[in-house]
Design a protein around this motif. Sequence first.
Motif, short mmCIF file in Angstrom:
data_model
loop_
_atom_site.label_atom_id
_atom_site.label_comp_id
_atom_site.label_asym_id
_atom_site.label_seq_id
_atom_site.Cartn_x
_atom_site.Cartn_y
_atom_site.Cartn_z
N SER A 23 0.80 -1.23 0.00
CA SER A 23 0.00 0.00 0.00
C SER A 23 0.83 1.27 0.00
O SER A 23 0.34 2.34 0.35
N GLU A 24 2.10 1.16 -0.36
CA GLU A 24 2.98 2.34 -0.37
C GLU A 24 3.83 2.37 -1.64
O GLU A 24 4.16 1.32 -2.21
N SER A 25 4.19 3.58 -2.06
CA SER A 25 5.29 3.81 -2.99
C SER A 25 5.13 3.13 -4.35
O SER A 25 4.03 3.04 -4.88
N ILE A 26 6.24 2.64 -4.87
CA ILE A 26 6.29 2.18 -6.26
C ILE A 26 5.33 1.01 -6.50
O ILE A 26 4.62 0.97 -7.50
N LEU A 27 5.30 0.07 -5.58
CA LEU A 27 4.44 -1.09 -5.79
C LEU A 27 2.96 -0.70 -5.80
O LEU A 27 2.19 -1.18 -6.63
N LYS A 28 2.57 0.17 -4.92
CA LYS A 28 1.17 0.61 -4.89
C LYS A 28 0.81 1.27 -6.23
O LYS A 28 -0.23 1.00 -6.82
N ARG A 29 1.73 2.12 -6.71
CA ARG A 29 1.49 2.80 -7.98
C ARG A 29 1.36 1.78 -9.12
O ARG A 29 0.49 1.90 -9.98
N ALA A 30 2.23 0.79 -9.10
CA ALA A 30 2.20 -0.23 -10.17
C ALA A 30 0.88 -1.01 -10.12
O ALA A 30 0.32 -1.36 -11.16
N ILE A 31 0.40 -1.29 -8.92
CA ILE A 31 -0.87 -2.00 -8.79
C ILE A 31 -2.01 -1.11 -9.28
O ILE A 31 -2.87 -1.53 -10.05
N ASP A 32 -1.98 0.16 -8.85
CA ASP A 32 -3.04 1.10 -9.27
C ASP A 32 -3.07 1.27 -10.79
O ASP A 32 -4.13 1.42 -11.38
N LYS A 33 -1.88 1.23 -11.40
CA LYS A 33 -1.81 1.41 -12.86
C LYS A 33 -2.03 0.08 -13.59
O LYS A 33 -1.86 0.01 -14.82
N GLU A 34 -2.35 -0.96 -12.83
CA GLU A 34 -2.59 -2.29 -13.39
C GLU A 34 -1.41 -2.83 -14.19
O GLU A 34 -1.56 -3.49 -15.21
N LEU A 35 -0.21 -2.52 -13.71
CA LEU A 35 1.00 -3.06 -14.32
C LEU A 35 1.39 -4.37 -13.63
O LEU A 35 2.15 -5.17 -14.15
N VAL A 36 0.87 -4.54 -12.44
CA VAL A 36 1.13 -5.74 -11.67
C VAL A 36 -0.10 -6.02 -10.80
O VAL A 36 -0.83 -5.10 -10.44
N GLU A 37 -0.30 -7.31 -10.55
CA GLU A 37 -1.48 -7.72 -9.79
C GLU A 37 -0.97 -8.58 -8.63
O GLU A 37 -0.15 -9.46 -8.85
N VAL A 38 -1.42 -8.30 -7.41
CA VAL A 38 -0.92 -9.10 -6.28
C VAL A 38 -2.12 -9.62 -5.48
O VAL A 38 -2.97 -8.84 -5.05
N HIS A 39 -2.15 -10.93 -5.28
CA HIS A 39 -3.22 -11.56 -4.50
C HIS A 39 -2.61 -12.23 -3.28
O HIS A 39 -1.57 -12.87 -3.39
N ARG A 40 -3.26 -12.05 -2.16
CA ARG A 40 -2.79 -12.67 -0.92
C ARG A 40 -3.74 -13.79 -0.51
O ARG A 40 -4.95 -13.65 -0.64
N TRP A 41 -3.16 -14.85 0.00
CA TRP A 41 -3.98 -16.00 0.42
C TRP A 41 -3.51 -16.45 1.80
O TRP A 41 -2.31 -16.49 2.07
N ASP A 42 -4.48 -16.79 2.64
CA ASP A 42 -4.17 -17.28 3.98
C ASP A 42 -4.17 -18.80 3.96
O ASP A 42 -5.22 -19.44 3.75
N LEU A 43 -3.00 -19.39 4.17
CA LEU A 43 -2.87 -20.86 4.11
C LEU A 43 -3.83 -21.56 5.08
O LEU A 43 -4.27 -22.68 4.84
N ARG A 44 -4.14 -20.86 6.17
CA ARG A 44 -5.01 -21.47 7.18
C ARG A 44 -6.42 -21.73 6.64
O ARG A 44 -7.17 -22.55 7.17
N ASP A 45 -6.79 -21.03 5.57
CA ASP A 45 -8.13 -21.26 4.99
C ASP A 45 -8.29 -22.68 4.46
O ASP A 45 -9.40 -23.10 4.18
N TRP A 46 -7.17 -23.38 4.25
CA TRP A 46 -7.26 -24.76 3.75
C TRP A 46 -7.01 -25.79 4.87
O TRP A 46 -6.92 -26.97 4.60
N ALA A 47 -6.91 -25.30 6.08
CA ALA A 47 -6.71 -26.22 7.21
C ALA A 47 -8.05 -26.80 7.63
O ALA A 47 -9.08 -26.13 7.53
N GLU A 48 -8.01 -28.03 8.09
CA GLU A 48 -9.26 -28.68 8.50
C GLU A 48 -9.36 -28.74 10.01
O GLU A 48 -8.37 -28.54 10.73
N GLY A 49 -10.56 -28.99 10.51
CA GLY A 49 -10.76 -29.19 11.94
C GLY A 49 -11.00 -27.89 12.66
O GLY A 49 -10.78 -26.79 12.13
N LYS A 50 -11.44 -28.07 13.91
CA LYS A 50 -11.83 -26.92 14.73
C LYS A 50 -10.66 -25.96 14.93
O LYS A 50 -10.82 -24.75 14.97
N HIS A 51 -9.47 -26.52 15.03
CA HIS A 51 -8.31 -25.68 15.36
C HIS A 51 -7.55 -25.17 14.14
O HIS A 51 -6.54 -24.49 14.27
#
Length: 219
Positions: A23-51
């Motif tokens: 959300s700062e500086s060159i990378l933010k600008r590149a994302i805003d200009k659609e020159l680069v796309e970055v997706h974040r994923w939480d590995l825990r979303d694929w964990a099973e069970g209560k914990h």
Amino acid sequence: MSASPLRFDLLSLFPALFDGFLSESILKRAIDKELVEVHRWDLRDWAEGKHKQVDDRPFGGGPGMVLMAPPIVAAVEAVQAADERPARLIALSPQGRRLDQDRVRELADASRIILLCGRYEGFDERIFETLEPEQLSVGDYVLSGGEVAAMVVVDAVMRLLPGVLGDAESAIDESFGPDGGLEYPHYTRPREFRGRAVPDILLSGDHAAIARWRREHRR
Ligand code: SAM
């Protein structure tokens, strides 16, 4: 340049670590200009069970916890399927091939890069055997997790993409260029600082002489 922006997918147990970075500086600008796309994923979303368990004790004993194959492999396979572009899958690992600028240039030609960040003692070996990722190290030292290493990769690669750097930040003539050299010294105002003056040649306006001086002073 590829028709669509280079897409990064960052898989981590702590995806919020990327917040400031994205959300700062060159990378933010590149994302805003659609020159680069970055997706974040939480590995825990694929964990099973209560914990939502993603790690367990190592067989054979020893300290620390190891990332378990089932949730990590499921996460990577789901993320791979989230876009039809061919993806390079990279696991950040101190045992991986060390990153250098040649590798960065090569990665900048990809259309999609998936970066898998480890934590704790690292990955169950069967994650590597199943997914066969490239393994990449950012240097011969141990970080607490792959997130900082992933940021190194994203940062170094995205600044080579066409349109990302303005003239003022140009990647031309930098260290580790095709001839492998390091950059020359830079100076800005004031002309003198604590008795140290800017080299006269840089104030001469003689562009050929300045270019020669810079070539001679590459480190
Ligand atoms: N037990 C591992 C070892 O001795 O090699 C260190 C694991 S480290 C604490 C946890 C995670 O951080 C690793 O799985 C990896 O994803 C990341 N990591 C640590 N150092 C790294 C490096 N130099 N380059 C890339 N990733 C690194």
